[in-house]
Design a protein around this motif. Structure first.
Motif, PDB file in Angstrom:
ATOM      1  N   LYS A  72       0.846  -1.325   0.012  1.00  0.00           N
ATOM      2  CA  LYS A  72       0.173  -0.212   0.107  1.00  0.00           C
ATOM      3  C   LYS A  72       0.884   1.302   0.082  1.00  0.00           C
ATOM      4  O   LYS A  72       0.283   2.157  -0.165  1.00  0.00           O
ATOM      5  CB  LYS A  72      -1.101  -0.009   1.309  1.00  0.00           C
ATOM      6  CG  LYS A  72      -2.071  -1.138   1.230  1.00  0.00           C
ATOM      7  CD  LYS A  72      -2.727  -1.147   2.551  1.00  0.00           C
ATOM      8  CE  LYS A  72      -3.634  -2.117   2.410  1.00  0.00           C
ATOM      9  NZ  LYS A  72      -4.564  -2.190   3.816  1.00  0.00           N
ATOM     10  N   GLY A  73       2.155   1.163   0.331  1.00  0.00           N
ATOM     11  CA  GLY A  73       2.788   2.209   0.432  1.00  0.00           C
ATOM     12  C   GLY A  73       3.298   3.020   1.712  1.00  0.00           C
ATOM     13  O   GLY A  73       2.478   2.491   2.680  1.00  0.00           O
ATOM     14  N   VAL A  74       4.297   3.858   1.633  1.00  0.00           N
ATOM     15  CA  VAL A  74       4.371   4.518   2.845  1.00  0.00           C
ATOM     16  C   VAL A  74       4.211   6.018   2.672  1.00  0.00           C
ATOM     17  O   VAL A  74       4.559   6.834   1.567  1.00  0.00           O
ATOM     18  CB  VAL A  74       5.810   4.357   3.374  1.00  0.00           C
ATOM     19  CG1 VAL A  74       6.051   2.904   3.806  1.00  0.00           C
ATOM     20  CG2 VAL A  74       7.108   4.500   2.284  1.00  0.00           C
ATOM     21  N   THR A  75       4.263   6.830   3.573  1.00  0.00           N
ATOM     22  CA  THR A  75       4.100   8.346   3.626  1.00  0.00           C
ATOM     23  C   THR A  75       4.779   8.965   4.767  1.00  0.00           C
ATOM     24  O   THR A  75       4.895   8.319   5.901  1.00  0.00           O
ATOM     25  CB  THR A  75       2.783   9.042   3.347  1.00  0.00           C
ATOM     26  OG1 THR A  75       2.560  10.096   3.516  1.00  0.00           O
ATOM     27  CG2 THR A  75       1.744   8.608   4.783  1.00  0.00           C
ATOM     28  N   THR A  76       5.286  10.117   4.798  1.00  0.00           N
ATOM     29  CA  THR A  76       5.784  10.625   5.876  1.00  0.00           C
ATOM     30  C   THR A  76       5.964  12.274   5.845  1.00  0.00           C
ATOM     31  O   THR A  76       5.589  12.709   4.770  1.00  0.00           O
ATOM     32  CB  THR A  76       7.473  10.504   6.069  1.00  0.00           C
ATOM     33  OG1 THR A  76       7.800  10.617   7.237  1.00  0.00           O
ATOM     34  CG2 THR A  76       8.332  10.840   4.951  1.00  0.00           C
ATOM     35  N   PHE A  77       6.205  12.946   6.784  1.00  0.00           N
ATOM     36  CA  PHE A  77       6.001  14.290   7.099  1.00  0.00           C
ATOM     37  C   PHE A  77       7.806  14.769   7.494  1.00  0.00           C
ATOM     38  O   PHE A  77       8.181  13.985   8.355  1.00  0.00           O
ATOM     39  CB  PHE A  77       5.135  14.953   8.187  1.00  0.00           C
ATOM     40  CG  PHE A  77       5.286  14.203   9.181  1.00  0.00           C
ATOM     41  CD1 PHE A  77       5.696  14.818  10.332  1.00  0.00           C
ATOM     42  CD2 PHE A  77       4.482  13.267   9.356  1.00  0.00           C
ATOM     43  CE1 PHE A  77       5.795  14.354  11.582  1.00  0.00           C
ATOM     44  CE2 PHE A  77       4.420  12.352  10.599  1.00  0.00           C
ATOM     45  CZ  PHE A  77       5.001  13.359  11.727  1.00  0.00           C
ATOM     46  N   SER A  78       8.259  15.623   6.704  1.00  0.00           N
ATOM     47  CA  SER A  78       9.703  15.675   6.977  1.00  0.00           C
ATOM     48  C   SER A  78      10.217  17.108   6.523  1.00  0.00           C
ATOM     49  O   SER A  78       9.864  17.729   5.683  1.00  0.00           O
ATOM     50  CB  SER A  78      10.461  14.762   6.077  1.00  0.00           C
ATOM     51  OG  SER A  78      11.795  14.918   6.150  1.00  0.00           O
ATOM     52  N   THR A  79      11.412  17.590   7.415  1.00  0.00           N
ATOM     53  CA  THR A  79      11.959  18.934   6.954  1.00  0.00           C
ATOM     54  C   THR A  79      12.937  18.405   5.929  1.00  0.00           C
ATOM     55  O   THR A  79      13.650  19.341   5.555  1.00  0.00           O
ATOM     56  CB  THR A  79      12.847  19.583   8.153  1.00  0.00           C
ATOM     57  OG1 THR A  79      13.414  18.656   8.759  1.00  0.00           O
ATOM     58  CG2 THR A  79      11.707  20.028   9.050  1.00  0.00           C
ATOM     59  N   GLY A  80      13.047  17.318   5.390  1.00  0.00           N
ATOM     60  CA  GLY A  80      13.909  16.836   4.172  1.00  0.00           C
ATOM     61  C   GLY A  80      14.819  15.696   4.333  1.00  0.00           C
ATOM     62  O   GLY A  80      14.432  14.721   3.578  1.00  0.00           O
TER      63      GLY A  80
END
Length: 322
Positions: A72-80
């Motif tokens: 199903k995949g992955v997602t993330t929040f990040s400053t980079g």
């Protein structure tokens, strides 16, 4: 203090990520040793193919997921840097990946994400805004959110750095760690203190927007407005519902230091001039602290050099100013 993390989990992480993450070198710094009177070593985490230590935690978390979740995949929040590492591992495994970032993330990091074939969504002005979008993707598309720091597998992955430090510099007296959300410091400090409680752990961060430091002072996670800093990788909230890194940082960090912006700039230039290494502001924060520290005489000190994902223009402007 209970952390819900065990030493075994860090060793499991070391084994799990071995095919994706190589041990990084440790470098004795003669110029920093001469300047401080200490024996200073630099742990070169910016030498990973993704340019930062974040590869360790991202690899450990993603590789621990069940096969059906990976599809199903992955997602993330990040400053980079975390986003780059998640995208890198996702590309290696051939799984879908969407990275949510704020509009404060430098262009160099955005371009790196796109080169890794990650979907990039620019959302709002802070990491908290990007996190909210990740939650929507999890709800609507079934993607797994790979948190940047407040996660057991992430912390255990970063803790593998400490296992290497203890092999490479077993007589270490103090470790200096850039501090943001606390995943790096929690993992490294947990391992260090588990092996030898007398090892001092110093967390360094920029003066403005030091969310973890302010949260520790207030006794609970707080929200601060982000502002410009050369150490942009250290920006971002710690989450008001923080489960792991806030209590672990509180338990294991001996000293927290706020580093002046001019000292961070000085640290970056010093590293470039004396070691011919280009690092980002977050990595230079530890060097900036060392250059103005007077209590290290005779100590064996290890500084974690966290990353090198910096805009070329930022370096050019800094050199022109210096």
């Amino acid at each position: 203090m209970m952390t819900s993390l065990s030493f075994r989990e860090v060793w499991e992480a070391k084994s799990r990520i071995a095919s994706f993450v190589q041990s990084t070198p440790i470098l004795y710094s003669e110029p920093l040793s001469e300047r401080t009177g200490a024996r200073v070593h630099l742990k070169l985490e910016h030498t990973h193919p993704t340019g930062s230590f974040k590869l360790r935690g991202a690899a450990n978390k993603i590789l621990s997921l069940p096969e059906e979740d990976l599809k199903k995949g992955v997602t993330t929040f990040s400053t980079g840097n975390h986003g780059i590492s998640v995208a890198y591992i996702a590309a290696q495994l051939g799984i879908p990946c969407t990275v949510c970032i704020s509009n404060r993330v430098p262009e160099a990091k955005v371009n790196r994400l796109k080169k890794l074939q990650a979907g990039v969504e620019i959302v709002g002005k802070s990491q908290d805004d990007a996190e909210a979008r990740c939650t929507e993707l999890e709800r609507d598309e079934g993607m797994t959110v790979i948190k940047p720091f407040d996660d057991r597998e992430i912390i255990a992955g970063q803790g593998t750095i400490a296992l290497e430090i203890m092999e490479q510099c077993p007589d270490v007296d103090e470790v200096i760690i850039p501090l943001s959300g606390g995943g790096l410091l929690s993992g490294v400090a947990f391992v260090m203190k588990s092996i030898e409680p007398s090892i001092l752990v110093t967390g360094v961060t920029m003066q403005k927007g030091a969310v973890m430091q302010e949260s520790l002072a207030k006794g609970k996670p707080v929200i601060l407005e982000e502002s410009y800093t050369l150490a942009d990788s250290l920006l971002g909230g710690i989450g008001t519902e923080n489960r792991y890194t806030f209590p672990m940082t509180k338990a294991f960090m001996d000293k927290g230091v706020l580093v002046e912006e001019t000292h961070i700039e000085e640290g970056l230039i010093f590293t470039l001039e004396h070691h011919k290494m280009v690092v980002e502001g977050a990595a230079a924060t530890g060097i900036g602290h060392l250059l103005h520290c007077n209590d290290l005489q005779g100590k064996n000190v290890v500084v974690v050099m966290t990353g090198n994902n910096i805009d070329h223009q930022a370096v050019t402007d800094l050199l022109a100013k210096s």
